[in-house]
Design an enzyme around this catalytic site. Sequence first.
Site, mmCIF file in Angstrom:
data_model
loop_
_atom_site.group_PDB
_atom_site.id
_atom_site.type_symbol
_atom_site.label_atom_id
_atom_site.label_comp_id
_atom_site.label_asym_id
_atom_site.label_seq_id
_atom_site.Cartn_x
_atom_site.Cartn_y
_atom_site.Cartn_z
ATOM 1 N N THR A 110 0.819 -1.217 0.000
ATOM 2 C CA THR A 110 0.000 0.000 0.000
ATOM 3 C C THR A 110 0.851 1.265 0.000
ATOM 4 O O THR A 110 0.541 2.243 -0.694
ATOM 5 C CB THR A 110 -0.944 0.002 1.223
ATOM 6 O OG1 THR A 110 -1.839 -1.108 1.118
ATOM 7 C CG2 THR A 110 -1.743 1.296 1.305
ATOM 8 N N ASN A 141 -5.782 10.031 -4.165
ATOM 9 C CA ASN A 141 -6.722 8.917 -3.997
ATOM 10 C C ASN A 141 -7.911 9.018 -4.939
ATOM 11 O O ASN A 141 -8.278 8.035 -5.603
ATOM 12 C CB ASN A 141 -7.227 8.864 -2.552
ATOM 13 C CG ASN A 141 -6.127 8.610 -1.555
ATOM 14 O OD1 ASN A 141 -5.425 9.536 -1.189
ATOM 15 N ND2 ASN A 141 -5.964 7.367 -1.120
ATOM 16 N N ASP A 142 -8.522 10.187 -4.987
ATOM 17 C CA ASP A 142 -9.764 10.341 -5.742
ATOM 18 C C ASP A 142 -9.562 10.220 -7.245
ATOM 19 O O ASP A 142 -10.472 9.755 -7.952
ATOM 20 C CB ASP A 142 -10.399 11.703 -5.433
ATOM 21 C CG ASP A 142 -10.805 11.837 -3.975
ATOM 22 O OD1 ASP A 142 -10.962 10.791 -3.308
ATOM 23 O OD2 ASP A 142 -10.952 12.983 -3.505
ATOM 24 N N SER A 149 -7.589 -0.326 -5.773
ATOM 25 C CA SER A 149 -7.132 -0.526 -4.403
ATOM 26 C C SER A 149 -5.677 -0.958 -4.491
ATOM 27 O O SER A 149 -5.252 -1.511 -5.509
ATOM 28 C CB SER A 149 -7.966 -1.620 -3.718
ATOM 29 O OG SER A 149 -7.320 -2.115 -2.563
ATOM 30 N N SER A 150 -4.924 -0.731 -3.440
ATOM 31 C CA SER A 150 -3.565 -1.288 -3.424
ATOM 32 C C SER A 150 -3.611 -2.804 -3.567
ATOM 33 O O SER A 150 -2.699 -3.420 -4.131
ATOM 34 C CB SER A 150 -2.857 -0.932 -2.107
ATOM 35 O OG SER A 150 -2.708 0.457 -1.974
ATOM 36 N N THR A 197 30.867 -40.588 -15.973
ATOM 37 C CA THR A 197 29.653 -40.697 -15.161
ATOM 38 C C THR A 197 30.089 -41.020 -13.738
ATOM 39 O O THR A 197 31.068 -41.743 -13.541
ATOM 40 C CB THR A 197 28.702 -41.789 -15.687
ATOM 41 O OG1 THR A 197 29.371 -43.054 -15.673
ATOM 42 C CG2 THR A 197 28.250 -41.483 -17.114
ATOM 43 N N HIS A 198 29.383 -40.493 -12.751
ATOM 44 C CA HIS A 198 29.777 -40.657 -11.341
ATOM 45 C C HIS A 198 31.184 -40.104 -11.097
ATOM 46 O O HIS A 198 31.878 -40.555 -10.183
ATOM 47 C CB HIS A 198 29.719 -42.129 -10.907
ATOM 48 C CG HIS A 198 28.406 -42.785 -11.169
ATOM 49 N ND1 HIS A 198 27.376 -42.819 -10.249
ATOM 50 C CD2 HIS A 198 27.935 -43.436 -12.274
ATOM 51 C CE1 HIS A 198 26.341 -43.461 -10.758
ATOM 52 N NE2 HIS A 198 26.655 -43.840 -11.992
ATOM 53 N N SER A 328 45.005 -14.648 -7.760
ATOM 54 C CA SER A 328 45.439 -14.844 -6.383
ATOM 55 C C SER A 328 46.295 -13.684 -5.918
ATOM 56 O O SER A 328 47.089 -13.131 -6.681
ATOM 57 C CB SER A 328 46.230 -16.147 -6.251
ATOM 58 O OG SER A 328 46.778 -16.288 -4.955
ATOM 59 N N SER A 329 46.145 -13.348 -4.633
ATOM 60 C CA SER A 329 46.971 -12.302 -4.036
ATOM 61 C C SER A 329 48.279 -12.860 -3.490
ATOM 62 O O SER A 329 49.160 -12.094 -3.103
ATOM 63 C CB SER A 329 46.193 -11.611 -2.907
ATOM 64 O OG SER A 329 45.877 -12.550 -1.892
#
Length: 473
Positions: A110, A141-142, A149-150, A197-198, A328-329
């Site tokens: 709202t 609003n009007d 409506s929200s 596989t696996h 990498s540092s």
Amino acid sequence: MAKSARTKTARPATRTETDSFGPIEVPSDRYWGAQTERSRQNFRIGTDRMPISLVHALGIVKLAAAQSNRELGLLDQRRASAIIRAAREVIDGSLDDHFPLVVWQTGSGTQTNMNLNEVIANRANELLGGELGAKKPVHPNDHVNMSQSSNDSFPTAMHIAAASRITADLVPALGELLRALRKKEKEFAKIVKIGRTHTQDATPLTLGQEFSGYAAQVESGIARLKVAVKELYPLAQGGTAVGTGLNAKPRFARLFAKHVAGITKLPFTSAANKFEALASNDAYVLAHGAISSVATGLFKIANDIRLLGSGPRSGLGELILPENEPGSSIMPGKVNPTQCEAMTMVCCQVFGNHTAITVAGSQGHFELNVYKPVLAYNMLHSIRLMADAARSFTEHCVSGIRADEKRISELMQRSLMLVTALAPKIGYDNAAKVAKTAHANGTTLKEEALRLGFVTADEFDRLVQPEKMTKPG
């Protein structure tokens, strides 16, 4: 004198706006009004702003509502034109700075709906020569919220925003990734490699076939999104507070949906049952489920690519990934699969967002779900992240992938699973014996097959041809 003159002409820091709770001071350089300011002061929770794409979608709601109310004879031409112009400014982003509210507010949205009403009303009044905060000739609003409506406007905007962003952002980004994967599929079509596989050695396939699987996953994900987005086309608008349509003309809902479809160029319709449209968000959960399924596929693809590119000297090393930045540092010369890492982190976030959406979607108490802002936030967050990640992954990783054919051939020739090609000739048990013996002795399949007397050298060479093992037969 000069200083005094400047003081007299300087704009005051605030102006007074009012609502049913009375007066409140609002920043003078902002179009929002009293209810927005109260929300801004009462909900200082985090930094997560309401997604701007949702704000733009609410702009579409206000534009289509003004057009519909004008056609129904409820809104005069002068006010309607000003509201429409102000709403278009919301939609095109000109007024983005005037929507300060966070996600963590009322569960119906709202306060954000009123933020739109107040901004559009004040801007419309400015266009008509009125004063900010006067609420005339255009009232938030009007007039701006007329026939709404929200409770129906916010879920309508949720659908508009999600459907629009899936269509305009996510699907095209995935399309770019699909094209890049298809290109690699063709480029790698004749490179025979060992399958796994696996995580263990399996029978051969081409690298192109492997990439064809990735491409098919993305293609299927796009297809699922295109189906799921259809669930978002029915709009709640016209249900008003609880779904009955109180204070909205009977023709309003369909007229509104027609205007939204015209504005967005998407086939939005009026929801058949407004009670369901307000109280539940099942379509949202479903649509995000399709996004989550795309993330599932992209996680797998990114993981495979980074593992196939592991190395450069002590990993699988079948793929050579683009080197974009130092990794990498502490370790000089190290380069990491950062695009794969970014993609998989995005996917993790999308999985978390889906959990939040699933829980929030289950909270439809009586006539209204009051978890709508968090639903919208997580949906639009996922769409943005997935679209951005797909483009980044395509540009900075997939498009530049190369195959290390020497390494691929080396690993394939060492694989014991090529013995599968002997099974139809010598039987499963004997083929297993060849593989196990070769593994134990550190010898080749050919050496053990000949030593055990199962085949001749010519028969082995005829049967064990990796390139022929990539096809049925």
